[in-house]
Design a protein around this motif. Sequence first.
Motif, PDB file in Angstrom:
ATOM      1  N   PHE A  11      92.514  19.348 -66.495  1.00 40.51           N
ATOM      2  CA  PHE A  11      91.725  19.275 -65.263  1.00 40.51           C
ATOM      3  C   PHE A  11      90.280  18.904 -65.585  1.00 40.51           C
ATOM      4  O   PHE A  11      89.667  18.063 -64.924  1.00 40.51           O
ATOM      5  CB  PHE A  11      91.785  20.622 -64.539  1.00 40.51           C
ATOM      6  CG  PHE A  11      91.447  20.548 -63.082  1.00 40.51           C
ATOM      7  CD1 PHE A  11      92.435  20.441 -62.133  1.00 40.51           C
ATOM      8  CD2 PHE A  11      90.131  20.599 -62.662  1.00 40.51           C
ATOM      9  CE1 PHE A  11      92.130  20.376 -60.784  1.00 40.51           C
ATOM     10  CE2 PHE A  11      89.806  20.543 -61.325  1.00 40.51           C
ATOM     11  CZ  PHE A  11      90.818  20.418 -60.372  1.00 40.51           C
ATOM     12  N   GLN A  12      89.728  19.523 -66.637  1.00 37.03           N
ATOM     13  CA  GLN A  12      88.352  19.240 -67.035  1.00 37.03           C
ATOM     14  C   GLN A  12      88.187  17.797 -67.516  1.00 37.03           C
ATOM     15  O   GLN A  12      87.176  17.151 -67.227  1.00 37.03           O
ATOM     16  CB  GLN A  12      87.906  20.222 -68.114  1.00 37.03           C
ATOM     17  CG  GLN A  12      87.732  21.627 -67.594  1.00 37.03           C
ATOM     18  CD  GLN A  12      87.519  22.650 -68.693  1.00 37.03           C
ATOM     19  OE1 GLN A  12      87.912  22.458 -69.842  1.00 37.03           O
ATOM     20  NE2 GLN A  12      86.885  23.764 -68.337  1.00 37.03           N
ATOM     21  N   THR A  14      89.921  15.271 -66.456  1.00 32.25           N
ATOM     22  CA  THR A  14      89.956  14.470 -65.237  1.00 32.25           C
ATOM     23  C   THR A  14      88.600  14.507 -64.531  1.00 32.25           C
ATOM     24  O   THR A  14      88.101  13.478 -64.064  1.00 32.25           O
ATOM     25  CB  THR A  14      91.057  14.987 -64.281  1.00 32.25           C
ATOM     26  OG1 THR A  14      92.314  14.926 -64.957  1.00 32.25           O
ATOM     27  CG2 THR A  14      91.123  14.160 -63.016  1.00 32.25           C
ATOM     28  N   LEU A  15      87.997  15.686 -64.463  1.00 26.11           N
ATOM     29  CA  LEU A  15      86.684  15.809 -63.835  1.00 26.11           C
ATOM     30  C   LEU A  15      85.637  14.971 -64.568  1.00 26.11           C
ATOM     31  O   LEU A  15      84.810  14.311 -63.933  1.00 26.11           O
ATOM     32  CB  LEU A  15      86.238  17.275 -63.806  1.00 26.11           C
ATOM     33  CG  LEU A  15      86.980  18.186 -62.840  1.00 26.11           C
ATOM     34  CD1 LEU A  15      86.594  19.646 -63.091  1.00 26.11           C
ATOM     35  CD2 LEU A  15      86.692  17.809 -61.406  1.00 26.11           C
ATOM     36  N   GLU A  18      86.134  11.392 -63.656  1.00 29.24           N
ATOM     37  CA  GLU A  18      85.682  11.130 -62.287  1.00 29.24           C
ATOM     38  C   GLU A  18      84.165  11.017 -62.204  1.00 29.24           C
ATOM     39  O   GLU A  18      83.641  10.301 -61.359  1.00 29.24           O
ATOM     40  CB  GLU A  18      86.151  12.234 -61.342  1.00 29.24           C
ATOM     41  CG  GLU A  18      87.624  12.204 -61.048  1.00 29.24           C
ATOM     42  CD  GLU A  18      88.076  13.356 -60.181  1.00 29.24           C
ATOM     43  OE1 GLU A  18      87.234  14.158 -59.731  1.00 29.24           O
ATOM     44  OE2 GLU A  18      89.286  13.451 -59.931  1.00 29.24           O
ATOM     45  N   THR A  33      83.700  26.287 -64.528  1.00 34.45           N
ATOM     46  CA  THR A  33      84.099  24.976 -64.027  1.00 34.45           C
ATOM     47  C   THR A  33      83.987  24.930 -62.508  1.00 34.45           C
ATOM     48  O   THR A  33      83.482  23.953 -61.943  1.00 34.45           O
ATOM     49  CB  THR A  33      85.543  24.638 -64.477  1.00 34.45           C
ATOM     50  OG1 THR A  33      85.620  24.733 -65.905  1.00 34.45           O
ATOM     51  CG2 THR A  33      85.942  23.237 -64.056  1.00 34.45           C
ATOM     52  N   CYS A  37      81.494  22.550 -60.378  1.00 34.93           N
ATOM     53  CA  CYS A  37      82.014  21.684 -59.308  1.00 34.93           C
ATOM     54  C   CYS A  37      81.234  21.919 -58.015  1.00 34.93           C
ATOM     55  O   CYS A  37      80.811  20.964 -57.351  1.00 34.93           O
ATOM     56  CB  CYS A  37      83.502  21.942 -59.072  1.00 34.93           C
ATOM     57  SG  CYS A  37      84.587  21.241 -60.314  1.00 34.93           S
ATOM     58  N   MET A  42      81.329  19.017 -55.491  1.00 38.98           N
ATOM     59  CA  MET A  42      82.753  18.724 -55.638  1.00 38.98           C
ATOM     60  C   MET A  42      83.569  19.914 -55.120  1.00 38.98           C
ATOM     61  O   MET A  42      84.383  20.479 -55.833  1.00 38.98           O
ATOM     62  CB  MET A  42      83.062  18.434 -57.106  1.00 38.98           C
ATOM     63  CG  MET A  42      82.233  17.312 -57.695  1.00 38.98           C
ATOM     64  SD  MET A  42      82.354  17.189 -59.494  1.00 38.98           S
ATOM     65  CE  MET A  42      83.940  16.403 -59.665  1.00 38.98           C
ATOM     66  N   LYS A  44      86.017  20.192 -52.970  1.00 37.77           N
ATOM     67  CA  LYS A  44      87.482  20.049 -52.916  1.00 37.77           C
ATOM     68  C   LYS A  44      88.100  20.301 -54.284  1.00 37.77           C
ATOM     69  O   LYS A  44      89.164  20.896 -54.390  1.00 37.77           O
ATOM     70  CB  LYS A  44      87.867  18.662 -52.398  1.00 37.77           C
ATOM     71  CG  LYS A  44      87.585  18.496 -50.919  1.00 37.77           C
ATOM     72  CD  LYS A  44      88.066  17.175 -50.408  1.00 37.77           C
ATOM     73  CE  LYS A  44      87.725  17.060 -48.931  1.00 37.77           C
ATOM     74  NZ  LYS A  44      88.201  15.803 -48.370  1.00 37.77           N
ATOM     75  N   ARG A  45      87.420  19.868 -55.320  1.00 41.78           N
ATOM     76  CA  ARG A  45      87.906  20.115 -56.677  1.00 41.78           C
ATOM     77  C   ARG A  45      87.828  21.605 -57.012  1.00 41.78           C
ATOM     78  O   ARG A  45      88.713  22.162 -57.648  1.00 41.78           O
ATOM     79  CB  ARG A  45      87.104  19.304 -57.696  1.00 41.78           C
ATOM     80  CG  ARG A  45      87.416  17.836 -57.646  1.00 41.78           C
ATOM     81  CD  ARG A  45      88.870  17.644 -57.766  1.00 41.78           C
ATOM     82  NE  ARG A  45      89.223  16.344 -58.244  1.00 41.78           N
ATOM     83  CZ  ARG A  45      90.452  16.019 -58.577  1.00 41.78           C
ATOM     84  NH1 ARG A  45      91.415  16.906 -58.489  1.00 41.78           N
ATOM     85  NH2 ARG A  45      90.733  14.823 -58.976  1.00 41.78           N
ATOM     86  N   LYS A  48      90.681  23.287 -55.379  1.00 40.64           N
ATOM     87  CA  LYS A  48      91.938  23.031 -56.104  1.00 40.64           C
ATOM     88  C   LYS A  48      92.026  23.927 -57.345  1.00 40.64           C
ATOM     89  O   LYS A  48      93.093  24.486 -57.628  1.00 40.64           O
ATOM     90  CB  LYS A  48      92.036  21.566 -56.497  1.00 40.64           C
ATOM     91  CG  LYS A  48      93.290  21.223 -57.283  1.00 40.64           C
ATOM     92  CD  LYS A  48      93.890  19.938 -56.854  1.00 40.64           C
ATOM     93  CE  LYS A  48      95.110  19.551 -57.658  1.00 40.64           C
ATOM     94  NZ  LYS A  48      96.218  20.458 -57.548  1.00 40.64           N
ATOM     95  N   LEU A  49      90.937  24.061 -58.066  1.00 41.93           N
ATOM     96  CA  LEU A  49      90.916  24.969 -59.226  1.00 41.93           C
ATOM     97  C   LEU A  49      91.242  26.385 -58.795  1.00 41.93           C
ATOM     98  O   LEU A  49      92.012  27.086 -59.448  1.00 41.93           O
ATOM     99  CB  LEU A  49      89.543  24.954 -59.890  1.00 41.93           C
ATOM    100  CG  LEU A  49      89.301  23.909 -60.965  1.00 41.93           C
ATOM    101  CD1 LEU A  49      87.826  23.813 -61.279  1.00 41.93           C
ATOM    102  CD2 LEU A  49      90.081  24.245 -62.213  1.00 41.93           C
TER     103      LEU A  49
END
Length: 96
Positions: A11-12, A14-15, A18, A33, A37, A42, A44-45, A48-49
Amino acid sequence: MMDEYNRLLGFQQTLEKETTDKIEFIGLSVDETIKKCLFNGMSKRADKLKSDFKVPDKRYETESSRVAPHVGLLMTTTTIQVLVPKATHVYYHPGL
């Protein structure tokens, strides 16, 4: 435990992709994290986390409230701009 770590690391990564590697996420805890975000807009991210790693609502709200005073900061690579609400009147009283 290693499975969760690998999911977080993925996930990290991907961040970071992005954000075109301008913001470092790798090596942070789940809470850190989420905070990063939120600080960088961020949300929405961060949500999700929260759901993927089953972060309790209370802990998520605590992280959100810690970031809230700083949301007015916009960070760029060269400067930091502070957004301040426009004051209608400013009074100065030297005796107070």
